[in-house]
Each structure stands twice: as C-alpha cells, then as structure tokens.
Design a protein around this motif. Structure first.
Motif, PDB file in Angstrom:
ATOM      1  N   ARG A  33       6.556  26.659  19.137  1.00  0.00           N
ATOM      2  CA  ARG A  33       8.016  26.521  19.149  1.00  0.00           C
ATOM      3  C   ARG A  33       8.685  27.801  19.671  1.00  0.00           C
ATOM      4  O   ARG A  33       9.672  27.742  20.416  1.00  0.00           O
ATOM      5  CB  ARG A  33       8.520  26.220  17.740  1.00  0.00           C
ATOM      6  CG  ARG A  33       8.192  24.819  17.245  1.00  0.00           C
ATOM      7  CD  ARG A  33       8.953  24.531  15.965  1.00  0.00           C
ATOM      8  NE  ARG A  33       8.830  23.169  15.533  1.00  0.00           N
ATOM      9  CZ  ARG A  33       8.083  22.765  14.516  1.00  0.00           C
ATOM     10  NH1 ARG A  33       7.370  23.663  13.834  1.00  0.00           N
ATOM     11  NH2 ARG A  33       8.025  21.500  14.171  1.00  0.00           N
ATOM     12  N   GLU A  34       8.167  28.966  19.274  1.00  0.00           N
ATOM     13  CA  GLU A  34       8.734  30.236  19.731  1.00  0.00           C
ATOM     14  C   GLU A  34       8.615  30.377  21.249  1.00  0.00           C
ATOM     15  O   GLU A  34       9.566  30.800  21.926  1.00  0.00           O
ATOM     16  CB  GLU A  34       8.018  31.400  19.052  1.00  0.00           C
ATOM     17  CG  GLU A  34       8.294  31.526  17.562  1.00  0.00           C
ATOM     18  CD  GLU A  34       7.456  32.609  16.918  1.00  0.00           C
ATOM     19  OE1 GLU A  34       6.761  33.339  17.662  1.00  0.00           O
ATOM     20  OE2 GLU A  34       7.478  32.731  15.677  1.00  0.00           O
ATOM     21  N   SER A  88      11.608  21.436  24.586  1.00  0.00           N
ATOM     22  CA  SER A  88      11.847  21.452  23.141  1.00  0.00           C
ATOM     23  C   SER A  88      11.616  20.068  22.531  1.00  0.00           C
ATOM     24  O   SER A  88      10.889  19.926  21.547  1.00  0.00           O
ATOM     25  CB  SER A  88      13.271  21.926  22.851  1.00  0.00           C
ATOM     26  OG  SER A  88      13.498  21.979  21.454  1.00  0.00           O
ATOM     27  N   SER A  89      12.210  19.058  23.117  1.00  0.00           N
ATOM     28  CA  SER A  89      12.042  17.709  22.580  1.00  0.00           C
ATOM     29  C   SER A  89      10.600  17.220  22.744  1.00  0.00           C
ATOM     30  O   SER A  89      10.055  16.553  21.854  1.00  0.00           O
ATOM     31  CB  SER A  89      13.009  16.735  23.264  1.00  0.00           C
ATOM     32  OG  SER A  89      12.770  16.686  24.664  1.00  0.00           O
ATOM     33  N   SER A 108       7.855  19.093  22.838  1.00  0.00           N
ATOM     34  CA  SER A 108       6.963  19.797  21.901  1.00  0.00           C
ATOM     35  C   SER A 108       7.142  19.272  20.483  1.00  0.00           C
ATOM     36  O   SER A 108       6.159  19.136  19.733  1.00  0.00           O
ATOM     37  CB  SER A 108       7.215  21.306  21.956  1.00  0.00           C
ATOM     38  OG  SER A 108       8.543  21.616  21.568  1.00  0.00           O
ATOM     39  N   GLU A 109       8.368  18.970  20.084  1.00  0.00           N
ATOM     40  CA  GLU A 109       8.597  18.422  18.740  1.00  0.00           C
ATOM     41  C   GLU A 109       7.958  17.040  18.607  1.00  0.00           C
ATOM     42  O   GLU A 109       7.411  16.697  17.560  1.00  0.00           O
ATOM     43  CB  GLU A 109      10.096  18.346  18.451  1.00  0.00           C
ATOM     44  CG  GLU A 109      10.757  19.695  18.250  1.00  0.00           C
ATOM     45  CD  GLU A 109      10.107  20.513  17.138  1.00  0.00           C
ATOM     46  OE1 GLU A 109       9.747  19.930  16.093  1.00  0.00           O
ATOM     47  OE2 GLU A 109       9.946  21.730  17.316  1.00  0.00           O
ATOM     48  N   PRO A 124       4.258  26.992  14.793  1.00  0.00           N
ATOM     49  CA  PRO A 124       5.489  27.778  14.979  1.00  0.00           C
ATOM     50  C   PRO A 124       5.446  28.655  16.236  1.00  0.00           C
ATOM     51  O   PRO A 124       6.480  28.891  16.862  1.00  0.00           O
ATOM     52  CB  PRO A 124       5.563  28.634  13.712  1.00  0.00           C
ATOM     53  CG  PRO A 124       4.806  27.856  12.689  1.00  0.00           C
ATOM     54  CD  PRO A 124       3.676  27.215  13.454  1.00  0.00           C
ATOM     55  N   VAL A 166       8.280  27.966  23.458  1.00  0.00           N
ATOM     56  CA  VAL A 166       9.160  26.987  24.093  1.00  0.00           C
ATOM     57  C   VAL A 166      10.593  27.507  24.102  1.00  0.00           C
ATOM     58  O   VAL A 166      11.311  27.402  25.109  1.00  0.00           O
ATOM     59  CB  VAL A 166       9.081  25.631  23.371  1.00  0.00           C
ATOM     60  CG1 VAL A 166      10.231  24.719  23.798  1.00  0.00           C
ATOM     61  CG2 VAL A 166       7.749  24.959  23.655  1.00  0.00           C
ATOM     62  N   SER A 167      11.028  28.076  22.980  1.00  0.00           N
ATOM     63  CA  SER A 167      12.375  28.633  22.892  1.00  0.00           C
ATOM     64  C   SER A 167      12.576  29.759  23.904  1.00  0.00           C
ATOM     65  O   SER A 167      13.636  29.868  24.528  1.00  0.00           O
ATOM     66  CB  SER A 167      12.632  29.145  21.475  1.00  0.00           C
ATOM     67  OG  SER A 167      13.912  29.730  21.372  1.00  0.00           O
TER      68      SER A 167
END
Length: 261
Positions: free
Chosen positions: A91-92, A107-108, A110-111, A88, A94-95
């Motif tokens: 993700r934070e 974003s894509s 990293s997912e 998580p 990256v955001s």
C-alpha cells in the motif's frame, strides 16, 4: 554605414562594441543552455527515481504472491503471516507511485487484490490447516468413526458400499470433478437402503445411521468448502494478474520516459 569613412578611433570603438555584444550573446547562450541542461538532468533524475519506485512495487507484488500461493498450496502459517506483514508495504509503494502517476488505478486494484487473496485464505483456513483441523478434520473423524463401527458388525455389503463412497470421495479430492459428488450421493442412497435390510438390531441401525449421517455431512461440507476455495483462488489470481499488468505497464512507461528525457 561605410566603415572606410570612419576614423581609426571610430573603427576601434565599433569593433570593440561588436565584440562586447558577441560576448554578451555568447554568455547568454551558455547560460540558457546550462539552465536547460540542469532542468533536463533534474527531469531525468526524477523519472529515474520514479522508475525505481515502480520496480520496487513490482518486486513487492511478486513477494506477496509467492507468500499467498505457498500458503494456499502448503498451508504454512508463516507464509500467511508474511503476507499480512508485507501487505502494508504494498500500500505504501502504491501511494508513492500514485503521487507522480494516477493513470493506472493502482490503489483500487491493489485493495481488490488484497481483499480477494484474504478471502481465499479464509476459505483455506475453513477447510483446515492440517488433516485434523477445520472441515478436513471433521470429515476425517466421521470417516474413522463409521469405519471402525462397521468393522465390529461384520456387515460385508455395507462395507462394500462404504468403500465405494470412499473411492468417490478421494476421486473428487484429487480431480475436483463434481460428477464424483453425484456418484457419492448415489452410493449413499444404496448404503441407506442396505442398512434397512441388514440383520442388525434397531439400536445398531440407529447408531450406524447417525454415524453415516455425520460422514455424509462431513463430505458435503468439505466438498462445498473445497469448491469455494477454488472459486476464491480463481478470483485472487485474476485480481493479481490485473494489478501486475497495470504495474508492469506503468513501469514500462516510466522507463521509456526516463530513457527519452
């Protein structure tokens, strides 16, 4: 205008006006310069902060990959837990960085990295987290069951076939060369033929046949699971490389902009 024709008073007024105008112009110039300097400093601070965030993202990605690589190699569940706890945070970050640059599809990417790594984790867990669990545990039990039973029957020919199969099994585990699977299968056919010719009762042959089938299934399942793990690991490594490359390029771009601002 000929200043020599002006009176002293007029000359003083003219010079005073010129001085005032010069002062106003100078003050305006200083004000504009000050505003431009403040704006430049603000841009530099912003770019520097963005570069710091990108470096934090690089560090977090390195930490996650360390956990992933170690879990897949050593099967330590603490590394698995650490990866899941820190994902998580990736993700934070990256955001956050995508608020000031969206040119890198982070974003894509990293997912995709997280998903591919988790798929590798699942393949690793299916194989087993130790020698007694998962497909590895099932294979180990099947091997021990048939080896123990063969020892009680004193069947040298069947034992030799079994030893050859074990050798191919271990060679595959060490090298992951699929030619050893074909060799294993060839020895399995020889074992089955030898079992029919062995001086055993029908009950004994049926018992050995059942144990042997369990061993064959165990190796087939384990070998396919191991190849699946290898494929999943390759995809996870590729996903990590793509994400790491994008993050590195973004960081370099932000640092260059901060240095030249």
């Amino acid at each position: 205008m000929d200043i020599r024709k002006l009176s002293v008073r007029e000359r003083v007024l003219l010079l005073t006006s010129a001085a005032i105008l010069s002062l106003i112009a100078l003050t305006a110039a200083f004000s504009i310069t000050g505003q431009m300097t403040k704006r430049l400093q603000s841009v530099q601070v912003q770019l520097s902060a963005q570069a710091d965030e990108s470096r934090r993202l690089e560090t977090e990605l390195l930490r996650l990959e360390m956990y992933a690589s170690r879990f897949l190699a050593e099967r330590n569940v603490d590394d698995l837990a650490n990866f899941e706890n820190d994902a998580p945070r990736l993700r934070e970050l990256v955001s956050t960085v995508e608020q000031f640059t969206s040119d890198w599809s982070l974003s894509s990417l990293s997912e995709r990295y997280i998903a591919k790594t988790r798929a590798a984790f699942e393949a690793r867990e299916r194989l087993g987290l130790d020698e007694n669990s998962g497909l590895e545990g099932e294979l180990r039990k099947a091997v021990h069951d048939i080896e123990r039973r063969l020892q009680t029957l004193d069947q040298e020919s069947l034992t030799v076939h079994m030893l050859m199969m074990r050798r191919h099994e271990k060679d595959f585990m060490m090298r992951l060369d699929t030619s050893y699977i074909a060799r294993f299968e060839a020895r399995a056919d020889e074992f089955s033929a030898g079992l029919q010719q062995a001086g055993l009762s029908e009950i004994q042959r049926d018992e050995i046949s059942e144990l042997f089938s369990a061993y064959q299934r165990g190796f087939e399942d384990w070998s396919e699971g191991r190849l699946q793990l290898m494929r999943q690991q390759d995809m996870a490594v590729a996903a990590h490389a793509e994400l790491a490359s994008a993050v590195s390029a973004m960081s370099g771009d932000l640092l260059a902009r901060a240095d030249t601002a």
